[in-house]
Design a protein around this motif. Structure first.
Motif, PDB file in Angstrom:
ATOM      1  N   PRO A 114      -6.815  32.218  17.857  1.00 56.78           N
ATOM      2  CA  PRO A 114      -6.244  31.093  18.615  1.00 56.78           C
ATOM      3  C   PRO A 114      -5.132  31.656  19.514  1.00 56.78           C
ATOM      4  CG  PRO A 114      -6.341  30.594  16.262  1.00 56.78           C
ATOM      5  CD  PRO A 114      -6.678  32.046  16.403  1.00 56.78           C
ATOM      6  N   PRO A 128      -5.834  33.251  22.469  1.00 54.48           N
ATOM      7  CA  PRO A 128      -6.544  34.542  22.482  1.00 54.48           C
ATOM      8  C   PRO A 128      -5.785  35.647  23.205  1.00 54.48           C
ATOM      9  CG  PRO A 128      -7.547  32.985  24.004  1.00 54.48           C
ATOM     10  CD  PRO A 128      -6.543  32.219  23.222  1.00 54.48           C
ATOM     11  N   SER A 149     -10.165  28.693  22.615  1.00 55.54           N
ATOM     12  CA  SER A 149      -9.716  30.093  22.603  1.00 55.54           C
ATOM     13  C   SER A 149     -10.893  31.043  22.787  1.00 55.54           C
ATOM     14  CB  SER A 149      -8.988  30.410  21.294  1.00 55.54           C
ATOM     15  OG  SER A 149      -7.786  29.677  21.237  1.00 55.54           O
ATOM     16  N   THR A 156     -17.097  23.888  19.544  1.00 53.30           N
ATOM     17  CA  THR A 156     -16.920  23.434  18.156  1.00 53.30           C
ATOM     18  C   THR A 156     -15.630  22.644  17.935  1.00 53.30           C
ATOM     19  OG1 THR A 156     -15.777  25.451  17.453  1.00 53.30           O
ATOM     20  CG2 THR A 156     -18.182  25.455  17.291  1.00 53.30           C
ATOM     21  N   THR A 188     -20.847  19.368  15.300  1.00 55.01           N
ATOM     22  CA  THR A 188     -20.233  20.687  15.065  1.00 55.01           C
ATOM     23  C   THR A 188     -18.720  20.566  14.877  1.00 55.01           C
ATOM     24  OG1 THR A 188     -19.879  21.175  17.398  1.00 55.01           O
ATOM     25  CG2 THR A 188     -21.970  21.911  16.460  1.00 55.01           C
ATOM     26  N   HIS A 210       3.136  26.631  27.473  1.00 52.50           N
ATOM     27  CA  HIS A 210       2.596  27.990  27.381  1.00 52.50           C
ATOM     28  C   HIS A 210       3.698  29.003  27.042  1.00 52.50           C
ATOM     29  CE1 HIS A 210      -1.342  27.017  29.756  1.00 52.50           C
ATOM     30  NE2 HIS A 210      -1.373  26.606  28.511  1.00 52.50           N
ATOM     31  N   HIS A 266      -1.277  24.988  20.742  1.00 58.99           N
ATOM     32  CA  HIS A 266      -1.039  24.423  22.069  1.00 58.99           C
ATOM     33  C   HIS A 266      -0.814  22.897  22.056  1.00 58.99           C
ATOM     34  CE1 HIS A 266      -1.665  23.760  26.343  1.00 58.99           C
ATOM     35  NE2 HIS A 266      -2.761  23.075  26.118  1.00 58.99           N
TER      36      HIS A 266
END
Ligand code: NZQ
Ligand code: ZN
Length: 388
Positions: free
Chosen positions: A70, A72, A99, A138, A179, A271, A281
């Motif tokens: 997460p 990334p 991510s 997902t 999902t 951020h 986030h």
């Protein structure tokens, strides 16, 4: 309305049982596919096995990059790009949340670049080519499945930057609400807060002539308020998961923006929090958003808050605009912190004033953040302080 170009080139398979099309969609771009995913949720849920089965059925040669974090990291981009170059990968398949999809977008671009992958993230190296990207989503939150943006972090320099190119936009995305049944209560709440904020970043705008889009945005915000808590209480509620999933895509796929040109505000501020403290986030946005609105509200922009209060939170429209405006912020706080059960202050998540000055300067790039109300570094510090 100003002029604009509307172009959303992602083909979407929405709903259950579309995965049988995965093999043929991937195959149109070549034989060698790099499957990218995160820390293992797709293995636990059984989705990994289903994806592999479909790719094998189509006779594809499968390579894998696992463990995308997460928020990334650019190190995953470098690793993925090396696999692409070494193995001659034709197409990328991202299976995961924002991510994984974001990271895969940067891998696709870095596969054609010989320098440091971070150069692409910061725009030093323009994206000239990108491998085709297909996503299986997902987690409903970021809209990365249907937008051209990606956000990547550099732990060494404590930077988290967003960058986009139409070349990085997924060609095809599979959106099956089932999902997301395994997404935790906390991540479901953070996803709801994130997509709500994507809409608010556009809705609270100084250009006031897009009546139609404002009403669409209010409908989407009401959808999140309606279904966020249901998905948290009943994780397998298809109707709730489906409404959230399609809202997450439409919040940020370009449609709502129309010709509104103003930059976003909460996102660059958040951020910085993620860059320095590696927080989730959507949680950062939830803490910032009501304070940003409180800081921003004035007599000149009160009508926007009035619409927000009356049309999104059903506040009595006969009240004074300023009363409605203040109540709308209270309703937003109530939704984020009570209904979605998210933490409400930076203090609660272990963040103090230490880096406020530097984070504020970075958020506005030492200039002005030209949002709903222009903000300089000192304004952003004030907003951070309101979040303590
Ligand atoms: O890594 P795995 O094991 O898959 O677990 C993930 C991760 O721990 C888990 N998860 C995902 N799907 C799951 C699941 N757990 C159980 N069941 C499932 N079905 O959830 C955790 C968080 O995943 P992540 O992908 O990090 O969440 P999200 O989709 O919220 O993505 C956040 C990232 O996207 C960026 C954010 O800044 C952040 O880096 N954004 C990207 C945007 C874009 N592309 O346009 C815009 C956004 O504003 C945002 O900035
Ligand atoms: Zn976001």
């Amino acid at each position: 309305m100003n002029r604009f170009v509307y172009d959303i080139p992602t083909k979407v398979y929405f709903g259950e049982n579309h995965l049988k099309k995965l093999g043929s969609e991937v195959s149109q771009y070549g034989k060698k596919v790099l499957l990218t995913y995160g820390g293992g949720s797709i293995k636990k849920s059984g989705l990994y096995d289903k994806v592999i089965a479909e790719l094998e059925k189509a006779g594809l040669e499968i390579f894998e990059l696992a463990g995308i974090d997460p928020n990334p990291r650019v190190t995953s981009v470098t690793e993925g790009a090396e696999i692409c170059k070494r193995e001659g990968i034709d197409v990328l398949l991202a299976v995961g949340g924002g991510s994984v999809i974001d990271c895969t977008k940067f891998i696709g671009a870095a596969a054609f670049y010989d320098g440091d992958a971070w150069d692409i993230s910061i725009g030093k190296a323009p994206v000239e080519k990108c491998l085709p990207i297909i996503s299986v989503l997902t987690l409903s939150a970021t809209g990365s499945e249907m937008d051209a943006m990606g956000v990547i972090s550099n732990l060494e320099t404590k930077e988290k930057v967003g960058m986009g190119s139409p070349l990085m936009q997924p060609k095809v995305s599979f959106l099956d609400p089932t999902t997301t049944y395994t997404v935790s209560k906390f991540q479901t709440a953070c996803g709801a807060a994130d997509m709500l904020n994507h809409i608010m970043e556009i809705y609270f705008n100084r250009e006031n002539d897009l009546f139609m889009l404002d009403r669409v945005m209010e409908g989407l915000m009401k959808t999140i308020i309606q279904y966020g808590p249901i998905a948290m209480a009943e994780p397998n509620n298809y109707e709730a998961r489906a409404n959230l999933m399609w809202t997450s895509s439409w919040a940020i796929n370009g449609f709502l923006k129309g010709s509104k040109r103003q930059a976003w505000t909460c996102h660059p501020i958040e951020h910085e929090l993620s860059a320095y403290y590696d927080i989730t986030h959507g949680l950062g946005l939830a803490i910032i958003a009501p304070r940003w609105l409180t800081y921003t509200l004035d007599e000149d922009n009160v009508s926007k808050f009035y619409d927000f209060g009356v049309n999104v939170f059903d506040i009595d429209k006969s009240l004074e605009p300023m009363v409605v405006a203040k109540q709308s912020i209270e309703k937003l706080e109530d939704f984020l912190f009570n209904t979605l059960e998210l933490q409400s202050t930076l203090t609660e998540i272990g963040i103090d004033e230490t880096h406020f000055e530097i984070m504020a300067k970075k958020a506005c790039q030492d200039g002005v953040l030209e949002g709903f109300k222009p903000l300089r570094a000192e304004d952003i510090v004030n907003i951070f302080k309101m979040c303590l």
